[in-house]
Motif scaffolding. Structure first.
Motif, PDB file in Angstrom:
ATOM      1  N   ASP A 179      -1.542 -11.219  11.444  1.00  0.00           N
ATOM      2  CA  ASP A 179      -0.529 -10.174  11.340  1.00  0.00           C
ATOM      3  C   ASP A 179      -1.069  -8.871  10.774  1.00  0.00           C
ATOM      4  N   GLY A 180      -2.338  -8.829  10.431  1.00  0.00           N
ATOM      5  CA  GLY A 180      -2.930  -7.593   9.943  1.00  0.00           C
ATOM      6  C   GLY A 180      -2.193  -7.009   8.760  1.00  0.00           C
ATOM      7  N   LEU A 181      -1.814  -5.743   8.858  1.00  0.00           N
ATOM      8  CA  LEU A 181      -1.104  -5.072   7.765  1.00  0.00           C
ATOM      9  C   LEU A 181       0.280  -5.651   7.524  1.00  0.00           C
ATOM     10  N   SER A 182       0.804  -6.399   8.490  1.00  0.00           N
ATOM     11  CA  SER A 182       2.141  -6.994   8.341  1.00  0.00           C
ATOM     12  C   SER A 182       2.097  -8.357   7.674  1.00  0.00           C
ATOM     13  N   THR A 183       0.934  -8.761   7.202  1.00  0.00           N
ATOM     14  CA  THR A 183       0.787 -10.051   6.520  1.00  0.00           C
ATOM     15  C   THR A 183       1.510 -10.032   5.182  1.00  0.00           C
ATOM     16  N   MET A 184       2.309 -11.074   4.925  1.00  0.00           N
ATOM     17  CA  MET A 184       2.984 -11.192   3.636  1.00  0.00           C
ATOM     18  C   MET A 184       1.972 -11.618   2.582  1.00  0.00           C
ATOM     19  N   VAL A 185       2.015 -10.960   1.425  1.00  0.00           N
ATOM     20  CA  VAL A 185       1.042 -11.288   0.372  1.00  0.00           C
ATOM     21  C   VAL A 185       1.490 -12.488  -0.456  1.00  0.00           C
ATOM     22  N   GLY A 186       2.767 -12.888  -0.352  1.00  0.00           N
ATOM     23  CA  GLY A 186       3.259 -14.018  -1.126  1.00  0.00           C
ATOM     24  C   GLY A 186       3.691 -13.588  -2.514  1.00  0.00           C
ATOM     25  N   ALA A 187       4.318 -14.520  -3.244  1.00  0.00           N
ATOM     26  CA  ALA A 187       4.800 -14.228  -4.591  1.00  0.00           C
ATOM     27  C   ALA A 187       3.636 -13.827  -5.481  1.00  0.00           C
ATOM     28  N   LEU A 241       0.824  -1.205   0.000  1.00  0.00           N
ATOM     29  CA  LEU A 241       0.000   0.000   0.000  1.00  0.00           C
ATOM     30  C   LEU A 241       0.861   1.259   0.000  1.00  0.00           C
ATOM     31  N   LEU A 242       1.975   1.205   0.712  1.00  0.00           N
ATOM     32  CA  LEU A 242       2.837   2.383   0.808  1.00  0.00           C
ATOM     33  C   LEU A 242       3.523   2.723  -0.506  1.00  0.00           C
ATOM     34  N   LEU A 243       3.461   1.811  -1.481  1.00  0.00           N
ATOM     35  CA  LEU A 243       3.984   2.145  -2.804  1.00  0.00           C
ATOM     36  C   LEU A 243       3.244   3.343  -3.382  1.00  0.00           C
ATOM     37  N   ALA A 244       1.965   3.462  -3.033  1.00  0.00           N
ATOM     38  CA  ALA A 244       1.156   4.565  -3.556  1.00  0.00           C
ATOM     39  C   ALA A 244       1.377   5.846  -2.777  1.00  0.00           C
ATOM     40  N   ASP A 245       1.607   5.735  -1.475  1.00  0.00           N
ATOM     41  CA  ASP A 245       1.792   6.913  -0.629  1.00  0.00           C
ATOM     42  C   ASP A 245       2.758   6.554   0.497  1.00  0.00           C
ATOM     43  N   PRO A 246       4.054   6.776   0.284  1.00  0.00           N
ATOM     44  CA  PRO A 246       5.056   6.373   1.281  1.00  0.00           C
ATOM     45  C   PRO A 246       4.867   7.032   2.646  1.00  0.00           C
ATOM     46  N   ASP A 247       4.173   8.163   2.696  1.00  0.00           N
ATOM     47  CA  ASP A 247       4.023   8.898   3.956  1.00  0.00           C
ATOM     48  C   ASP A 247       2.731   8.559   4.698  1.00  0.00           C
ATOM     49  N   ALA A 248       1.928   7.665   4.165  1.00  0.00           N
ATOM     50  CA  ALA A 248       0.630   7.359   4.790  1.00  0.00           C
ATOM     51  C   ALA A 248       0.833   6.613   6.110  1.00  0.00           C
ATOM     52  N   ASP A 249       0.039   6.967   7.101  1.00  0.00           N
ATOM     53  CA  ASP A 249       0.084   6.243   8.376  1.00  0.00           C
ATOM     54  C   ASP A 249      -0.909   5.089   8.335  1.00  0.00           C
ATOM     55  N   ASP A 250      -0.888   4.259   9.362  1.00  0.00           N
ATOM     56  CA  ASP A 250      -1.746   3.077   9.370  1.00  0.00           C
ATOM     57  C   ASP A 250      -3.226   3.438   9.312  1.00  0.00           C
TER      58      ASP A 250
END
Length: 650
Positions: free
Chosen positions: A513-521, A483-492
């Motif tokens: 893990d919520g937002l820390s979940t790995m999306v996988g290849a 998600l941060l690819l779109a807006d590096p400064d965005a907070d959670d």
């Protein structure tokens, strides 16, 4: 001949230089460690097709002139210091030991240590400087190539194999690192070592030096015969390895495993891999056994060299009254000169290989990007952008193919939604890709608020136009990082609002893990619909004035599609939206409907108006309804069949 109290003496090694040896491209190895290769025809073909000017290569190293000069001086210094070693050995054997001069022996022994330590220290500094310089050159070249490739159009990556791009950016650069940090210094080291050793040999005994000239050619010839034999086998082995790597990449990727399991080809894949592995075993055996008789003969020649020298030293005509120390030192030097000579014989092959690598890199750097940023970008007030989009006489065609779009005149009013429909191959997705400038307009122009998109800085255009395509791509990282690819400064909190708008916040919050979940290849941990919603959330974070939705809801089920479509409708308020619609059910709320056929606009109006008219859109609707009826009818027939092979659990 001066007698010595030593009954025997061990032959010491020759001058040692702590330099980086060049990595051979193939060939046989003699006892001296030298190898000879022959030029790869593929390298010659590459250099011939895309020649490289030496001035261009020199320009890469121009900022490092001082480092290059120091490295060459250090290599020469190491060779000069090494010259002292055989003379110290001669003095130990002829002077210190026979006369039991312990003082002189201590000084000479200390001298050997000093020579070894000095050459080692100089070698370390020289290697550090050469490696540092090479890494800086490769870093600049690698970054430059990556930047240049990113500037290429989408069409370049469509036409080019992904493995080819990766190979040039990684394998070719790595090969050039070896050329810069190893081969170049090795050539300088081998040259200075060979010259210094030859000078020392002549200084010790010019008679035995002449004898060495007779013995060395057969050894070099035999080594070359073995090298040519092994080179052919090595080439075949490299091709087989490349094929095996391809099988691994294709067969063990997520998509490859899925294909193998659904088609039932796992057994065949294993057999194919086993056959390739067996061929590699055979090639490896042939490589190890190639030229063994020649190698054995060469070993005999090397064993005979000291014997011939000792024999010649026993005759007054050839000995020149040399001492035992001189003989031992000369024998060691004669054995040590073989490796640098063999290294120098490889210079031609190394040169062509290096030129081929530079040629492949410069070939990509010389590609003229199809989509070029403006030299003087127009001044754009991003806050004042309304989002009025105009296609004025737009035409586009891919290379070596007929036009995909012709004479497209279309206006998208600010804050409105325009849907593009049409049969497969009508040019809908291509039209959508022109707005974010993934492809370059062939004729005509596209403007946003009156500014030609070709006059906008790429960064400005990226902020104005957001896109969600039917092919979602997620990097192998966490949801947050995607998600941060779109807006590096965005907070959670901002991320969660975007996920909520995309109707996927509830799902993500339920993960451990919520937002820390790995999306996988490639995001394969999530379903297609979930990947699509994550991509929509990522676009929501961009907050663009203009949206391009290339069937953004195509991978969703009916319930989720309705939810996401509602979120997109809310997002589109105050924004200009271009919807590429493959499913006609998604165009009902569009302000304007455009029908494409054969790359031309054949109908436009509101969905309600075109639905009632007996035109192209009405025919598309009728065809869609007919297809839906056939699908429903088939589903009913399947459901009504007797379940002869039903499982125990139903």
């Amino acid at each position: 001949m001066t007698e010595s109290r030593l009954s025997s003496a061990a032959a010491p090694t020759g001058p040692t230089h702590n330099t980086v040896d060049s990595k051979p491209t193939g060939g046989g190895q003699g006892r001296g460690g030298g190898q000879i290769s022959r030029v790869n025809p593929a390298d010659l073909k590459q250099v011939s097709a895309h020649p490289v000017k030496l001035s261009r290569i020199a320009a890469l190293f121009a900022p490092h002139k001082l480092s290059i000069t120091i490295v060459v001086l250090l290599i020469s210094l190491a060779s000069i210091i090494g010259l002292a070693q055989p003379f110290i050995i001669r003095s130990i054997i002829d002077d210190a030991l026979p006369h039991q001069n312990t003082g002189l022996l201590a000084w000479l022994a200390g001298g050997l240590v000093v020579v070894a330590a000095s050459t080692a220290a100089v070698g370390v500094v020289q290697t550090w400087m050469a490696t540092s310089m090479g890494q800086k050159v490769m870093h600049a070249l690698r970054t430059r190539l990556f930047t240049h490739l990113q500037a290429q159009s989408l069409g370049f990556f469509t036409r080019t194999r992904g493995g080819e791009v990766q190979s040039r950016l990684t394998n070719d650069i790595a090969g050039m690192q070896n050329v810069v940090t190893s081969t170049a210094t090795s050539v300088a080291s081998n040259l200075t070592t060979a010259v210094a050793t030859a000078i020392a040999m002549v200084a010790l005994s010019w008679q035995l030096s002449m004898l060495s000239l007779v013995v060395l050619p057969p050894a070099i010839w035999l080594s070359r015969k073995v090298a040519l034999r092994r080179r052919d086998i090595t080439s075949a082995r490299q091709r087989e390895l490349a094929g095996m790597y391809t099988q691994i990449e294709e067969g063990l990727s997520i998509s490859g495993i899925r294909l193998a399991k659904t088609l039932g080809t796992t057994g065949r894949d294993v057999d194919r891999f086993a056959a390739s592995s067996h061929r590699l075993v055979d090639l490896e055996m042939r490589s190890q056994l190639a030229g063994q008789w020649r190698m054995a003969t060469m070993s005999i020649v090397f064993a005979a060299i000291p014997a011939v020298i000792y024999l010649a030293a026993g005759f007054p005509a050839t000995s020149g009254n040399m001492s035992i120390g001189t003989l031992v030192a000369f024998t060691a030097l004669q054995g040590a000169i073989f490796r640098p000579i063999m290294g120098l014989l490889n210079v031609g092959v190394q040169w062509v290989t290096a030129m081929a690598l530079f040629s492949r890199i410069f070939e990509y750097l010389d590609m003229d990007p199809e989509i070029k940023p403006p030299r003087q970008p127009a001044t754009v007030d991003l806050e004042a952008i309304e989002g009025r989009v105009r296609f004025e006489g737009v035409g586009f065609g891919y290379k070596d193919s007929a036009d995909v779009l012709s004479s497209i005149d279309l206006e998208l009013a600010p804050g409105t939604a325009t849907a593009i429909v049409g049969p497969t191959g009508s040019g809908k997705s291509t039209l959508g890709s022109l707005l974010p400038r993934l492809h370059e307009v062939g004729r005509g122009k596209i403007t946003i608020d009156g500014i030609d998109i070709r006059d906008m800085a790429p960064a400005d255009l990226n902020k104005i136009v957001g896109m969600v395509s039917q092919e979602t791509y997620l990097i192998h990282a966490t949801i947050r990082e995607n998600l941060l690819l779109a807006d590096p400064d965005a907070d959670d909190a901002t991320l969660w609002r975007a996920l909520d708008s995309a109707q996927i916040a509830t799902l993500i919050s339920g993960l451990p893990d919520g937002l820390s979940t790995m999306v996988g290849a490639r995001g394969h941990r999530f379903s297609g619909g979930e990947q699509q919603r994550l991509a929509i959330a990522r676009t929501i974070l961009r907050n663009p004035k203009v949206l391009v939705l290339d069937e953004a809801t195509s991978a969703l089920d009916n319930t989720t599609e309705a939810l996401v479509q509602e979120a997109l409708d809310q997002l589109a308020v105050g924004r200009t939206t271009l919807m590429i619609a493959h499913r006609l059910s998604t165009v009902e709320n569009a302000d304007q409907l455009v029908v494409l056929e054969g790359g031309r606009i054949i109908e436009r109006g509101t969905p309600a108006h075109l639905r009632d008219a007996d035109g192209a859109f009405a025919r598309l609707l009728a065809a869609g309804d007919s297809t839906a009826e056939r699908v429903t009818e088939m589903a009913v027939k399947v459901a009504s069949r007797p379940r002869e092979n039903a499982s125990v659990n139903g």
